[in-house]
Design a protein around this motif. Structure first.
Motif, PDB file in Angstrom:
ATOM      1  N   ARG A 166       0.641  -1.392  -0.172  1.00 58.39           N
ATOM      2  CA  ARG A 166       0.181  -0.024  -0.095  1.00 58.39           C
ATOM      3  C   ARG A 166       0.880   1.292  -0.111  1.00 58.39           C
ATOM      4  O   ARG A 166       0.549   2.417  -0.740  1.00 58.39           O
ATOM      5  CB  ARG A 166      -0.883  -0.009   1.232  1.00 58.39           C
ATOM      6  CG  ARG A 166      -2.016   0.807   1.088  1.00 58.39           C
ATOM      7  CD  ARG A 166      -3.085   0.583   2.319  1.00 58.39           C
ATOM      8  NE  ARG A 166      -4.043   1.992   2.370  1.00 58.39           N
ATOM      9  CZ  ARG A 166      -4.398   2.510   3.277  1.00 58.39           C
ATOM     10  NH1 ARG A 166      -4.532   1.542   4.148  1.00 58.39           N
ATOM     11  NH2 ARG A 166      -5.167   3.434   3.376  1.00 58.39           N
ATOM     12  N   ALA A 167       2.038   1.173   0.755  1.00 58.91           N
ATOM     13  CA  ALA A 167       2.838   2.356   0.829  1.00 58.91           C
ATOM     14  C   ALA A 167       3.497   2.610  -0.608  1.00 58.91           C
ATOM     15  O   ALA A 167       3.653   3.668  -0.836  1.00 58.91           O
ATOM     16  CB  ALA A 167       4.049   2.190   2.050  1.00 58.91           C
ATOM     17  N   PHE A 168       4.111   1.429  -1.355  1.00 55.34           N
ATOM     18  CA  PHE A 168       4.526   1.871  -2.519  1.00 55.34           C
ATOM     19  C   PHE A 168       3.717   2.189  -3.466  1.00 55.34           C
ATOM     20  O   PHE A 168       3.839   3.013  -4.409  1.00 55.34           O
ATOM     21  CB  PHE A 168       5.328   0.523  -2.973  1.00 55.34           C
ATOM     22  CG  PHE A 168       6.540   0.227  -2.443  1.00 55.34           C
ATOM     23  CD1 PHE A 168       7.515   1.017  -2.523  1.00 55.34           C
ATOM     24  CD2 PHE A 168       6.765  -0.933  -1.473  1.00 55.34           C
ATOM     25  CE1 PHE A 168       8.823   0.967  -1.759  1.00 55.34           C
ATOM     26  CE2 PHE A 168       8.022  -1.094  -1.091  1.00 55.34           C
ATOM     27  CZ  PHE A 168       9.094  -0.250  -1.063  1.00 55.34           C
ATOM     28  N   GLU A 169       2.414   1.552  -3.280  1.00 53.59           N
ATOM     29  CA  GLU A 169       1.282   2.196  -4.273  1.00 53.59           C
ATOM     30  C   GLU A 169       1.157   3.749  -4.163  1.00 53.59           C
ATOM     31  O   GLU A 169       0.527   4.245  -5.064  1.00 53.59           O
ATOM     32  CB  GLU A 169       0.045   1.556  -3.994  1.00 53.59           C
ATOM     33  CG  GLU A 169      -0.147   0.002  -4.648  1.00 53.59           C
ATOM     34  CD  GLU A 169      -1.332  -0.786  -4.135  1.00 53.59           C
ATOM     35  OE1 GLU A 169      -2.253  -0.027  -3.582  1.00 53.59           O
ATOM     36  OE2 GLU A 169      -1.303  -2.025  -4.347  1.00 53.59           O
ATOM     37  N   LEU A 170       1.096   4.268  -2.905  1.00 55.63           N
ATOM     38  CA  LEU A 170       0.769   5.435  -2.725  1.00 55.63           C
ATOM     39  C   LEU A 170       2.352   6.380  -2.821  1.00 55.63           C
ATOM     40  O   LEU A 170       2.222   7.607  -2.779  1.00 55.63           O
ATOM     41  CB  LEU A 170       0.609   5.988  -1.194  1.00 55.63           C
ATOM     42  CG  LEU A 170      -0.971   5.495  -0.883  1.00 55.63           C
ATOM     43  CD1 LEU A 170      -1.019   5.316   0.690  1.00 55.63           C
ATOM     44  CD2 LEU A 170      -1.746   6.425  -1.792  1.00 55.63           C
ATOM     45  N   GLY A 171       3.025   5.833  -3.678  1.00 59.25           N
ATOM     46  CA  GLY A 171       4.442   6.635  -4.001  1.00 59.25           C
ATOM     47  C   GLY A 171       5.667   6.589  -3.087  1.00 59.25           C
ATOM     48  O   GLY A 171       6.695   7.242  -3.261  1.00 59.25           O
ATOM     49  N   ALA A 172       5.593   5.614  -2.131  1.00 62.52           N
ATOM     50  CA  ALA A 172       6.752   5.813  -1.202  1.00 62.52           C
ATOM     51  C   ALA A 172       8.076   5.242  -2.128  1.00 62.52           C
ATOM     52  O   ALA A 172       7.807   4.383  -2.839  1.00 62.52           O
ATOM     53  CB  ALA A 172       6.707   4.642  -0.286  1.00 62.52           C
ATOM     54  N   ALA A 173       9.029   5.800  -1.825  1.00 62.05           N
ATOM     55  CA  ALA A 173      10.245   5.526  -2.569  1.00 62.05           C
ATOM     56  C   ALA A 173      11.017   4.392  -1.825  1.00 62.05           C
ATOM     57  O   ALA A 173      11.790   3.561  -2.528  1.00 62.05           O
ATOM     58  CB  ALA A 173      11.156   6.705  -2.642  1.00 62.05           C
ATOM     59  N   ASP A 174      10.781   4.158  -0.860  1.00 63.89           N
ATOM     60  CA  ASP A 174      11.560   2.968  -0.022  1.00 63.89           C
ATOM     61  C   ASP A 174      10.882   2.694   1.407  1.00 63.89           C
ATOM     62  O   ASP A 174       9.884   3.522   1.846  1.00 63.89           O
ATOM     63  CB  ASP A 174      13.162   3.575   0.402  1.00 63.89           C
ATOM     64  CG  ASP A 174      14.015   2.506   0.269  1.00 63.89           C
ATOM     65  OD1 ASP A 174      13.361   1.017   0.442  1.00 63.89           O
ATOM     66  OD2 ASP A 174      15.113   2.488  -0.188  1.00 63.89           O
ATOM     67  N   TYR A 175      11.035   1.489   1.978  1.00 65.08           N
ATOM     68  CA  TYR A 175      10.265   1.219   3.014  1.00 65.08           C
ATOM     69  C   TYR A 175      11.246   0.370   4.168  1.00 65.08           C
ATOM     70  O   TYR A 175      11.886  -0.651   3.774  1.00 65.08           O
ATOM     71  CB  TYR A 175       9.424  -0.094   2.468  1.00 65.08           C
ATOM     72  CG  TYR A 175       8.019  -0.286   3.576  1.00 65.08           C
ATOM     73  CD1 TYR A 175       6.951   0.325   3.464  1.00 65.08           C
ATOM     74  CD2 TYR A 175       8.415  -1.337   4.490  1.00 65.08           C
ATOM     75  CE1 TYR A 175       5.718   0.028   4.233  1.00 65.08           C
ATOM     76  CE2 TYR A 175       7.252  -1.758   5.548  1.00 65.08           C
ATOM     77  CZ  TYR A 175       6.029  -0.815   5.336  1.00 65.08           C
ATOM     78  OH  TYR A 175       5.110  -1.180   6.163  1.00 65.08           O
ATOM     79  N   ILE A 176      11.252   0.791   5.318  1.00 67.89           N
ATOM     80  CA  ILE A 176      12.273   0.379   6.278  1.00 67.89           C
ATOM     81  C   ILE A 176      11.353   0.090   7.443  1.00 67.89           C
ATOM     82  O   ILE A 176      10.659   0.714   7.930  1.00 67.89           O
ATOM     83  CB  ILE A 176      13.470   1.483   6.671  1.00 67.89           C
ATOM     84  CG1 ILE A 176      14.401   1.835   5.356  1.00 67.89           C
ATOM     85  CG2 ILE A 176      14.275   0.843   7.656  1.00 67.89           C
ATOM     86  CD1 ILE A 176      15.196   2.981   5.583  1.00 67.89           C
ATOM     87  N   THR A 177      11.625  -1.085   7.874  1.00 67.93           N
ATOM     88  CA  THR A 177      10.912  -1.520   9.146  1.00 67.93           C
ATOM     89  C   THR A 177      11.918  -1.391  10.549  1.00 67.93           C
ATOM     90  O   THR A 177      12.969  -1.349  10.523  1.00 67.93           O
ATOM     91  CB  THR A 177      10.371  -3.088   9.114  1.00 67.93           C
ATOM     92  OG1 THR A 177      11.757  -3.789   8.802  1.00 67.93           O
ATOM     93  CG2 THR A 177       9.373  -3.500   8.075  1.00 67.93           C
ATOM     94  N   LYS A 178      11.110  -1.190  11.643  1.00 65.06           N
ATOM     95  CA  LYS A 178      11.639  -1.079  12.961  1.00 65.06           C
ATOM     96  C   LYS A 178      12.060  -2.323  13.628  1.00 65.06           C
ATOM     97  O   LYS A 178      10.969  -3.123  13.292  1.00 65.06           O
ATOM     98  CB  LYS A 178      10.935  -0.064  13.580  1.00 65.06           C
ATOM     99  CG  LYS A 178      10.926   1.162  13.320  1.00 65.06           C
ATOM    100  CD  LYS A 178       9.943   1.969  14.080  1.00 65.06           C
ATOM    101  CE  LYS A 178       9.742   3.509  13.750  1.00 65.06           C
ATOM    102  NZ  LYS A 178       8.576   4.130  14.258  1.00 65.06           N
TER     103      LYS A 178
END
Lengths: 268, 389
Positions: free
Chosen positions: A240-252
């Motif tokens: 969902r984040a990438f669909e909304l245009g996030a350039a990258d995704y990092i988890t805690k």
């Protein structure tokens, strides 16, 4: 060794430059602590020196006080930034206990904090003699230019620990960083500052991370770059984040090295 | 003489007393919160520079130093809380440096001592903090504490601490077997706790999936249910025929979620399963994938005795685009007269009606036209049911 100077700032700059350059040319690190303080005399400097030696017996340093500009300089032999930072905590404790501290303390270690050029050293002295804001905090001097496309970053997270950590680390790398603790504040700051990059948690009050990205997309067709830094580990959130245009995704939990690498990757 | 009025007056007295007690309780809570906030504010002020030092120097080889000034107990507690939060936020070297700092500050030793205390409250608090600080040498004492602890929410606080401190898989297994003795259903919570341990979770959950004890199998399933690895589908495949209906349902759900392509024989097996829940899950998964490969299987599901499966299958076929709609309309026509055909036709008409309200969206408009075209062609409708506006 304690030395008293009664010259202008330019001499302080020159003295610093000579000392730092000499150390750096010989391949040694050179820690510098500058503190704005008043009414220091030889006796105080001697007791300061004893106090510092008691806490750090291995410390080899020169103590210089410019009473014209009221700047105490401590030049530390072969002292990296981490050690210099810790030494500044000891110094601050002493100065505050004796009510000598009048302004902020600025620390640096060359070459870690940048090139030991006369420009950088005059900037360093300027941070103490002409501070942007009056406070008694310890500030870390770095060569400010990143030379990259991304210069300003907005960090959005409810967790103060994460916000503060990310801000400090990115500021050290020369980025201009601002913080927001919820989606609404983030949107306001985004409108005011138009940061080059937003690092956001998805789980936010008022406006969540998705809504924030959505609003940003609506406002700016070019869409500011967004890196998601979140507790949410499921792939559905990531999609969902990438669909909304996030350039990258990092988890805690996360590593700052990884985060900075991802920012550099966006710059590439 | 005792009258109703007296009773009312007594009742009012009691109400007033209850109010006073409640107000006092709220006041005490408020005062406590204010005091706590003051301590935090003071801590922030006094420790701000030190916390900045920690943040800035979290990564790098140099060991973090303890504060260069003395701390009282309240400040130590505040610092400990802050360090706990930081340990949970960061990975790798940064986290390890904070753990080393906790040891240098004497927190580890302090809480190890408290774990041996006779006070239950101290023991639970120590267990929690030792977990936060990942103190491996605390595991034997924590396991002992867990073993003698009764079944309540605190039990899971201790279990989580053991998982965080676990030296290897043996510690985790020991913790699991103690919890399993309570014979209660907490698979999801326990799976979440196990994921805190620095062991190979996938291997451990895989091992539990092979266990004879249904509780362990459920734990294994709870552990792997968020994985999207094709390997998981092969591990849970063996449980598709499990006797325990709950295990079977979970296994099918995970299998369908983790597999990206299903062999036709497996689809046939699941779509003809005696349990309607399994058939429904299968159709839903096929709908999600939108594979034309399973067109015939979805067509077959239209004849399912359960209406929910039939409905899901009709929706799934419409999701497959033109090809699926052709099959759906054809099936509706074939089955006309038996009631089922009319039901399917009704589903198609509902979808057309639904889409007719969303024609401002190009995607919906295209879908509307495709379904309507096939519908009119199949059922020989001369006039359009809904006009595109």
């Amino acid at each position: 060794m304690a030395v008293f100077m009664r010259d202008q700032v330019v001499d302080l700059n020159q003295d610093l430059f000579n000392f730092v350059s000499f150390k750096c040319v010989n391949g040694l690190a050179c820690g510098v602590i500058l503190a704005r303080c008043a009414n220091l005399n030889q006796k105080v400097l001697d007791s300061l020196k004893n106090y510092m030696s008691k806490h750090q017996p291995e410390l080899s340093a020169q103590y210089v006080y410019d009473d014209h500009n009221q700047v105490l300089s401590i030049l530390l032999d072969n002292w990296k930034l981490s050690a210099t930072h810790y030494t500044s905590l000891i110094l601050k404790d002493f100065l505050q206990d004796h009510h000598f501290l009048e302004g902020s303390i600025v620390i640096a270690s060359f070459p870690e904090s940048g090139e030991p050029s006369s420009f950088n050293l005059s900037q360093l002295v300027g941070c103490v003699t002409h501070p942007k804001k009056e406070s008694k905090e310890i500030r870390i001097f770095t060569d400010q230019s990143t030379g990259e496309e991304i210069q300003s970053i907005l960090v959005v997270d409810t967790d103060e620990v994460v916000r503060e950590f990310v801000r400090l680390r990115l500021e050290l790398q020369g980025y201009a960083v601002s913080e927001a603790k919820d989606g609404h504040e983030a949107l306001e700051k985004y409108s005011l500052m138009s940061p080059d990059l937003i690092i956001t948690e998805l789980n936010l009050p008022i406006l969540d991370g998705y809504q924030l990205m959505n609003q940003i997309n609506k406002r700016d067709s070019k869409s500011g770059k967004v890196i998601v830094l979140t507790d949410k580990h499921l792939s559905s959130h990531m999609n969902r984040a990438f669909e909304l245009g996030a350039a990258d995704y990092i988890t805690k939990p996360f590593s700052i090295s990884e985060l900075t690498w991802r920012i550099k990757k966006l710059n590439a | 003489m005792f009258t109703n009025l007296n009773l009312a007056i007594y009742f009012l007295y009691i109400l007033a007393l209850v109010n006073v007690v409640l107000i006092a309780a709220i006041y005490i809570i408020k005062m406590r919160n204010i005091k706590k906030q003051k301590i935090i504010d003071y801590f922030q002020q006094r420790f701000q520079d030190y916390l900045t030092y920690l943040h800035v120097n979290l990564e790098g080889k140099e060991r973090l130093h303890v504060p260069p000034f003395k701390m009282n107990r309240v400040e130590q507690v505040a610092l400990q809380e802050r360090l706990n939060e930081m340990i949970d936020s960061f990975t790798g070297g940064a986290s390890q440096k904070l753990l080393d700092l906790c040891e240098d500050l004497g927190f580890v030793h302090y809480h190890l001592d408290r774990l041996q205390s006779r006070s239950y409250r101290n023991k639970v608090d120590a267990a929690y903090h030792l977990g936060c600080m990942r103190v491996k040498e605390a595991v034997p004492a924590l396991l002992q504490f867990l073993e003698t602890h009764k079944y309540n929410s605190t039990l899971f606080v201790i279990a989580r601490s053991i998982s965080r401190c676990a030296r290897d898989e043996l510690d985790v297994r020991a913790m699991v077997s103690i919890l399993m003795m309570h014979k209660k259903e907490f698979s999801d919570l326990l799976a979440d706790i196990i994921k805190e341990a620095t062991v190979d979770h996938a291997a451990l959950f895989g091992e539990y999936l092979q266990a004879n004890d249904p509780a362990l199998v459920r734990l294994g399933l709870a552990g792997v249910k968020e994985y999207h690895d094709p390997k998981v589908s092969s591990v849970v495949y063996g449980l598709l025929d499990a006797q325990d209906t709950e295990i079977q349902r979970l296994a099918v759900r995970i299998y369908l979620k983790s597999a990206h392509f299903l062999p036709r024989n497996v689809v046939n097996k699941l779509i003809r399963h005696e349990r309607v829940e399994i058939r429904l899950l299968t159709i839903q998964a096929l709908t999600e994938w939108k594979h034309h490969t399973y067109l015939n299987e979805m067509k077959e599901a239209l004849m399912d005795p359960d209406r929910r499966v039939m409905y899901a299958s009709a929706v799934g076929l419409m999701e497959l685009g033109q090809e699926g709609v052709v099959v759906l309309c054809g099936s509706a026509l074939e089955m006309k007269g038996a009631g089922r055909g009319e039901a399917i036709q009704g589903i198609i008409e509902d979808e057309i009606k639904n889409l007719s309200t969303k024609l401002h969206d190009v995607e919906h408009l295209a879908r509307y036209n495709a379904i309507l075209y096939t519908y009119e062609k199949t059922f020989d409708e001369n006039k359009r049911i809904y006009r595109i506006v």
